[in-house]
Scaffold this motif. Structure first.
Motif, PDB file in Angstrom:
ATOM      1  N   ASP A 324       0.839  -1.209   0.000  1.00 17.09           N
ATOM      2  CA  ASP A 324       0.000   0.000   0.000  1.00 17.09           C
ATOM      3  C   ASP A 324       0.869   1.253   0.000  1.00 17.09           C
ATOM      4  N   TYR A 325       1.953   1.206   0.764  1.00 16.45           N
ATOM      5  CA  TYR A 325       2.865   2.348   0.823  1.00 16.45           C
ATOM      6  C   TYR A 325       3.449   2.635  -0.568  1.00 16.45           C
ATOM      7  N   PHE A 326       3.926   1.597  -1.242  1.00 16.82           N
ATOM      8  CA  PHE A 326       4.507   1.798  -2.584  1.00 16.82           C
ATOM      9  C   PHE A 326       3.445   2.241  -3.589  1.00 16.82           C
ATOM     10  N   LEU A 327       2.228   1.704  -3.478  1.00 14.99           N
ATOM     11  CA  LEU A 327       1.158   2.083  -4.399  1.00 14.99           C
ATOM     12  C   LEU A 327       0.808   3.556  -4.240  1.00 14.99           C
ATOM     13  N   ASP A 328       0.720   4.020  -2.996  1.00 13.48           N
ATOM     14  CA  ASP A 328       0.409   5.435  -2.765  1.00 13.48           C
ATOM     15  C   ASP A 328       1.523   6.339  -3.272  1.00 13.48           C
ATOM     16  N   ARG A 329       2.768   5.861  -3.204  1.00 15.18           N
ATOM     17  CA  ARG A 329       3.891   6.667  -3.687  1.00 15.18           C
ATOM     18  C   ARG A 329       4.085   6.547  -5.200  1.00 15.18           C
ATOM     19  N   GLY A 330       3.293   5.672  -5.856  1.00 17.06           N
ATOM     20  CA  GLY A 330       3.390   5.520  -7.300  1.00 17.06           C
ATOM     21  C   GLY A 330       4.474   4.581  -7.770  1.00 17.06           C
ATOM     22  N   VAL A 331       5.073   3.800  -6.852  1.00 16.67           N
ATOM     23  CA  VAL A 331       6.118   2.830  -7.224  1.00 16.67           C
ATOM     24  C   VAL A 331       5.409   1.503  -7.507  1.00 16.67           C
ATOM     25  N   LEU A 332       4.895   1.345  -8.719  1.00 16.53           N
ATOM     26  CA  LEU A 332       3.982   0.241  -9.019  1.00 16.53           C
ATOM     27  C   LEU A 332       4.688  -1.115  -9.029  1.00 16.53           C
ATOM     28  N   LEU A 333       5.918  -1.182  -9.537  1.00 20.82           N
ATOM     29  CA  LEU A 333       6.609  -2.483  -9.583  1.00 20.82           C
ATOM     30  C   LEU A 333       6.842  -3.028  -8.189  1.00 20.82           C
ATOM     31  N   GLU A 334       7.304  -2.184  -7.267  1.00 20.24           N
ATOM     32  CA  GLU A 334       7.534  -2.630  -5.887  1.00 20.24           C
ATOM     33  C   GLU A 334       6.212  -3.017  -5.237  1.00 20.24           C
ATOM     34  N   ALA A 335       5.158  -2.241  -5.481  1.00 20.49           N
ATOM     35  CA  ALA A 335       3.859  -2.552  -4.894  1.00 20.49           C
ATOM     36  C   ALA A 335       3.366  -3.914  -5.379  1.00 20.49           C
ATOM     37  N   ARG A 336       3.476  -4.160  -6.702  1.00 23.33           N
ATOM     38  CA  ARG A 336       3.013  -5.444  -7.234  1.00 23.33           C
ATOM     39  C   ARG A 336       3.816  -6.597  -6.649  1.00 23.33           C
ATOM     40  N   ARG A 337       5.108  -6.417  -6.501  1.00 26.43           N
ATOM     41  CA  ARG A 337       5.943  -7.496  -5.955  1.00 26.43           C
ATOM     42  C   ARG A 337       5.530  -7.834  -4.528  1.00 26.43           C
ATOM     43  N   GLU A 338       5.312  -6.822  -3.702  1.00 27.40           N
ATOM     44  CA  GLU A 338       4.908  -7.070  -2.311  1.00 27.40           C
ATOM     45  C   GLU A 338       3.544  -7.745  -2.252  1.00 27.40           C
ATOM     46  N   PHE A 339       2.597  -7.274  -3.069  1.00 27.41           N
ATOM     47  CA  PHE A 339       1.257  -7.861  -3.045  1.00 27.41           C
ATOM     48  C   PHE A 339       1.290  -9.311  -3.531  1.00 27.41           C
ATOM     49  N   GLU A 340       2.044  -9.580  -4.582  1.00 21.98           N
ATOM     50  CA  GLU A 340       2.105 -10.952  -5.109  1.00 21.98           C
ATOM     51  C   GLU A 340       2.758 -11.896  -4.104  1.00 21.98           C
ATOM     52  N   THR A 341       3.822 -11.428  -3.424  1.00 17.29           N
ATOM     53  CA  THR A 341       4.462 -12.264  -2.400  1.00 17.29           C
ATOM     54  C   THR A 341       3.490 -12.550  -1.271  1.00 17.29           C
ATOM     55  N   ALA A 342       2.792 -11.505  -0.816  1.00 16.29           N
ATOM     56  CA  ALA A 342       1.838 -11.678   0.282  1.00 16.29           C
ATOM     57  C   ALA A 342       0.692 -12.584  -0.141  1.00 16.29           C
ATOM     58  N   PHE A 343       0.233 -12.443  -1.383  1.00 19.14           N
ATOM     59  CA  PHE A 343      -0.888 -13.266  -1.848  1.00 19.14           C
ATOM     60  C   PHE A 343      -0.483 -14.738  -1.921  1.00 19.14           C
ATOM     61  N   THR A 344       0.724 -14.994  -2.376  1.00 18.31           N
ATOM     62  CA  THR A 344       1.197 -16.389  -2.433  1.00 18.31           C
ATOM     63  C   THR A 344       1.215 -17.005  -1.040  1.00 18.31           C
ATOM     64  N   MET A 345       1.707 -16.262  -0.055  1.00 23.27           N
ATOM     65  CA  MET A 345       1.730 -16.763   1.319  1.00 23.27           C
ATOM     66  C   MET A 345       0.310 -16.964   1.847  1.00 23.27           C
ATOM     67  N   ALA A 346      -0.586 -15.986   1.593  1.00 22.68           N
ATOM     68  CA  ALA A 346      -1.951 -16.081   2.100  1.00 22.68           C
ATOM     69  C   ALA A 346      -2.694 -17.238   1.455  1.00 22.68           C
ATOM     70  N   ASP A 347      -2.435 -17.492   0.169  1.00 27.26           N
ATOM     71  CA  ASP A 347      -3.113 -18.582  -0.519  1.00 27.26           C
ATOM     72  C   ASP A 347      -2.680 -19.938   0.029  1.00 27.26           C
TER      73      ASP A 347
END
Length: 1020
Positions: A324-347
């Motif tokens: 969320d922090y990276f998304l708000d700052r407009g750093v989309l690649l870092e935001a996507r990487r964090e979300f995908e890592t978290a989603f893999t763990m949550a799944d």
């Protein structure tokens, strides 16, 4: 973990807590074992898990030395307390190893109940490690083994663990059943700590369902129990959970207070998992408040701690917050990487839990920010399905918002509006004001983008509406940077609408919001856009120089005496300045039909033919209701196939502008030119100029009508007030000036040198009135000692004014009718008539037709008196006369009393204009006379001298009771108006005099509707 499962609470003893015990080398004995166990229980109850763990391990070592003589129950109790100490310290891997080691020590004599207790502990540990499926298997086994036993605490722990697993996996009904059953089990055992945890879990369940008030109620109940019992560790968890709920509710100050208090308590008891959660929540809150430095620091500290200790849920939450922090700052690649890592763990941990829904939606937001619309919608739809299945209304709203914004990007605004309306409704129902403000901000930007492409004013209006709501929402949270950003975008939308003044106001507001922690990039954007707006104002000034010249030329034309000439000249000038080829002015004729008053570029006959076609095809109502613009009139269905005499070519551009005429009169200005001419079709600036100059056309028409009316009035006055002997009936309320009008009529007639005799018919009884009017002979009645001529005879050659003629009796009315018909008067008691030449004027303050209907007035007399009828309006209907009447009365009474009073304060005139004046001019004169009597010599008439009954009358006239806000606005409006007057309506100088910024003054002028032309008109 968020306090889902309580810890065992051994009996507390009245001992002083000291340092951790030194290693013992003594041989084991029963007293030593008991002492170590009791001290461990004491430190455990005080949440000092490190010291408790040392004592429990000493007790367990003593039991191990006994070998075969070891007590199974003591061994189980001590071993499980060691597991609990490790769990509450966050050492989950070590706790699992300790549990397996305990199971090996109990074999081969382990009982069914002991297996159930060990399985319950294993389920709790696996749950805290985020391994929900094996945790559910272990807890279910424990429940089957313990449900028929008397081990209420272990059974309650097991039910609580099953409820927590159900809550995490979205099975909320099952979670509620397990929690309520666990509370009942703890209540049977009188286990207060367990009941508190049950209430905590119900609070978290209501939080996930966005029932925040219920959530706070349960959490506060849990906190009260833990504080009353002295359970510091549990209290820390409940304080933290209250912070979560207040965060969701938008009470961010209260949420931060709870987070910090919980973090301090977690640190004091050494609970690492709790510290990781508190740090992550604080970082997320700082992110919402745009405190980027502290947000990243806190979130990364949370992630490091959770990763080091092996807390999967806390790790997922920390990565989600970092994304969320990276998304708000407009750093989309870092935001996507964090979300995908978290989603893999949550799944892996919980495939259909609240975490997976949140991460699906966030992945959709990243794709939308990158304008990858198909994957954005795909993720949003998956999140929406899961959110509705779980009953998570917040995530449902956020997913609807995401689909709506993606639809807006594709250009389907109707579909987008539908999704966003659904999302807004849900957010309003659950009280999520911050998310609603973010929705409005995103929608405002999306709508403006579509408006730029489609150039639609309606879409721009929607963009402004969304952004205004976003500004209000962010401002309610005190979020200065988000508010400033929304104001910047609102100013840009206003500029697209052409409202430069509104844009200046919003930019000024945005610039005033920055503090010591301002965002330099945003501040730079605001300053750059301010310069752009200012440059546009400069360019607009030079571009409008020709327009100002047009206004000056019109003012010179309007000084011409003849209205027809000025109208023709203004039309010709307007055609020239706008670049039109021809034009005409249409207004109502005397018979009400539309007619061409002036034409330029073609003859009046052709213009009249064109008018007939326009009325037939477009309609008078449409032509007079609003502007009509067509760039290709020849192919426009409204203007196609005109007759050949005035056919419009396919590339003719035309503008039809309605005129502002009084009394609802319909008129319009018509202009056209070939679109293939050098100037092309009419542009927005030219249409704006035509709209502004059309007002001068209206003024010229009104001036022409005024002059015509003045000529008619002169002619009518000559016919009525000259040599005419017509009988005149004057109607009007008491005190409205009927007698004054009668004297004016007499003075303007050819009988002015002859007598004007006035009689009040209501002041005399019938016999006396008859004698006064017609005279009597000597002896006609008792007391008639000599002959009397009567007023008709006395007024011979002049005028007789009968006031309140409606008060006469039927007998008198009959004789009046005879006199008016025959021009002869017979005195009372006489037998001879006398010829008279008298003009009769009558006045009444009632409706004579209603008197006729009641049989109280002769109809023949009414029509005989009513050759000409004047109605004198009451003073309240002509407030524009009040200043003249006040000035006249003031001069008159001041001269009579010998006082030098020459002025009246404006506030007094304002009050007089608002009063009902039931006594009309007569009442006004009496009030002025009284004020002159009370005034000091040389003192102007002020509010101090106004009679109290008039002030009470003003209060009665007021529609509603005054409020403080209304009174403040009244004073502010007055001060601003005075400042503008003093500075000749120069707004910049007035703003400086009032110590206001220029945009603020513009805003207040708009709010209070301060218009120079209106003020001048009212004064005149």
């Amino acid at each position: 973990m968020e306090g889902f499962v309580p810890k065992d609470r051994p009996s507390r003893h009245n001992r002083t807590l000291g340092d951790p015990p030194p290693p013992s080398k003594e041989k084991p004995n029963a007293d030593g074992d008991r002492k170590a166990q009791e001290l461990g229980d004491l430190y455990f109850a005080a949440d000092n898990f490190a010291v408790a763990l040392e004592y429990y391990r000493r007790a367990l070592e003593n039991e191990d030395r006994r070998g075969e003589g070891a007590n199974q129950e003591s061994l189980l109790k001590t071993g499980t307390q060691i597991v609990e100490c490790l769990r509450h310290r966050g050492d989950l891997n070590e706790a699992v190893e300790a549990l397996h080691d305990l199971h090996r020590k109990l074999r081969p004599h382990v009982t069914r109940e002991q297996i159930g207790r060990l399985s319950s502990r294993l389920g709790i540990l696996l749950f805290e490690r985020g391994r929900y499926r094996p945790a559910h298997r272990a807890a279910s086994l424990a429940y089957r083994l313990l449900r028929d036993t008397t081990l209420n605490l272990d059974l309650g722990h097991t039910e609580m663990c099953l409820g927590a697993i159900a809550l995490r996996t979205g099975e909320w009904n099952s979670a509620r059943d397990h929690f309520e059953s666990a509370i009942a089990t703890y209540r049977r055992a009188d286990y207060q700590s367990g009941m508190a945890v049950g209430y905590n879990n119900l609070g978290l369940l209501h939080k996930n369902q966005c029932r925040f008030k219920e959530s706070v109620r349960f959490l506060e109940q849990a906190l009260r129990i833990s504080e009353r019992s002295g359970h510091y560790h549990d209290a820390a968890t409940y304080v933290h959970n209250l912070g979560l709920v207040h965060d969701k509710m938008g009470d961010w100050d209260l949420a931060e207070e709870h987070y910090r208090r919980g973090l301090q308590m977690y640190t004091e008891v050494g609970y690492a998992a709790g510290r990781a959660r508190a740090l992550g929540c604080l970082g997320n809150l700082k992110r919402k408040r745009r405190d980027w430095g502290q947000a990243e620091e806190l979130i990364r500290e949370s992630l490091a701690l959770a990763t080091e200790r092996g807390y999967p849920r806390e790790t997922i939450l920390a990565r989600e917050a970092l994304g969320d922090y990276f998304l708000d700052r407009g750093v989309l690649l870092e935001a996507r990487r964090e979300f995908e890592t978290a989603f893999t763990m949550a799944d892996q941990v919980a495939p259909d839990s609240d975490l997976t829904v949140e991460l699906l939606r966030r992945l959709g937001e990243v794709h939308l920010a990158a304008l990858e619309l198909e994957p954005a919608v795909r993720f949003a739809e998956r999140a929406l399905v899961s959110a509705r299945r779980l009953g998570d209304r917040l995530e449902e709203a956020c997913s609807l918002k995401l689909i709506g914004l993606a639809s807006a990007e594709t250009g389907d605004l109707d579909q987008a509006r539908g999704y966003l309306d659904q999302a807004s409704e849900v957010l309003q129902q659950i009280g999520k004001r911050y998310e609603l403000a973010k929705l409005c901000f995103s929608a405002g930007l999306a709508w403006r983008k579509r408006a730029r492409r489609g150039k639609s004013r309606a879409i721009l209006d929607e963009s402004v509406s969304y952004l205004r709501r976003a500004v209000a929402g962010f401002e309610s949270f005190g979020l200065s940077e988000l508010t400033a950003g929304a104001l910047l975008e609102l100013a840009r939308s206003e500029m697209h609408r052409g409202l430069t003044d509104e844009a200046v106001i919003h930019l000024d507001h945005a610039a005033s919001l920055f503090t010591d922690r301002e965002d330099p990039a945003l501040e730079h954007q605001i300053e750059a856009f301010q310069r752009e707006v200012e440059q546009g104002l400069i360019e607009g000034t030079s571009a409008q120089s020709n327009e100002f010249a047009a206004f000056d030329e019109i003012r010179r034309v309007l000084r011409v005496e003849e209205g027809e000439g000025s109208l023709q000249e203004i039309l010709a000038m307007l055609v020239r300045r706008s670049g039109a080829a021809r034009g005409c002015v249409v207004a109502p004729a005397t018979d009400g039909s539309a007619t061409v008053l002036a034409a330029a570029g073609f003859s009046l006959r052709v213009a009249q033919d064109l008018l007939r076609e326009l009325l037939a095809r477009v309609g008078a109502e449409r032509l007079g209701s609003g502007p009509v613009v067509s760039s290709r009139a020849g192919v426009d269905p409204r203007f196609r196939d005109f007759p050949a005499s005035h056919a419009l070519s396919p590339r003719t551009s035309l503008v039809i502008m309605p005129l502002s005429l009084p009394s609802g009169q319909a008129g319009f200005l018509y202009l056209d030119r070939p679109a293939d001419a050098p100037l092309g079709a009419f542009k927005q600036r030219e249409v704006n100029l035509i709209a502004a100059l059309s007002n001068y056309i209206s003024v010229a028409i009104l001036e022409m009508q005024r002059r015509e009316l003045a000529r008619e009035n002169v002619s009518l006055r000559g016919r009525l007030l000259g040599p005419s002997d017509a009988t005149i009936l004057i109607e009007g309320e008491t005190g409205s000036g009927k007698g004054l009008l009668a004297r004016a009529i007499h003075a303007s007639s050819n009988r002015a040198n002859r007598p004007l005799i006035q009689v009040n018919c209501a002041a005399l009884p019938e016999p006396l009135l008859e004698s006064e009017l017609f005279g009597h002979v000597q002896g006609a009645f008792t007391g008639a000692v000599r002959e009397k001529a009567g007023l008709f005879v006395e007024a011979n050659g002049g005028t007789l004014f009968l006031d309140e003629v409606d008060k006469t009796t039927i007998t008198i009315q009959g004789k009046l009718l005879q006199v008016l018909d025959n021009r002869e008067v017979r005195p009372v008691g006489g037998n001879k008539s006398t010829k008279v030449d008298v003009r009769v004027l009558c006045a009444t303050n009632v409706n004579l037709k209603s008197r006729i209907a009641k049989g109280e007035f002769l109809e023949d007399l009414y029509y005989r008196l009513n050759d000409i009828c004047f109605r004198v309006p009451p003073l309240r209907e002509r407030p524009e006369d009040i200043p003249l009447l006040v000035d006249h009365s003031l001069q008159r009474f001041a001269a009579e009393m010998g006082k030098a009073i020459h002025a009246v304060e404006p506030e007094v005139l304002r009050l007089f204009a608002e009063l009902p004046w039931r006594g009309n001019v007569r009442e006004l004169e009496k009030v002025i006379k009284r004020m002159v009597v009370l005034a000091n010599d040389g003192e102007p008439l002020s509010m101090r001298l106004v009679p109290r009954e008039l002030l009470r009358a003003e209060e009665e006239v007021s529609d509603s009771p005054a409020t403080l806000k209304a009174e403040v606005a009244k004073v502010e409006r007055k001060l601003i108006g005075q400042a503008l007057e003093r500075n000749g309506w120069n707004k910049l100088r007035a703003a400086r005099a009032l110590s206001l910024s220029y945009p603020t003054l513009l805003q207040k002028i708009k709010i209070y509707q301060l218009d120079r032309r209106l003020v001048i008109r009212q004064r005149s």
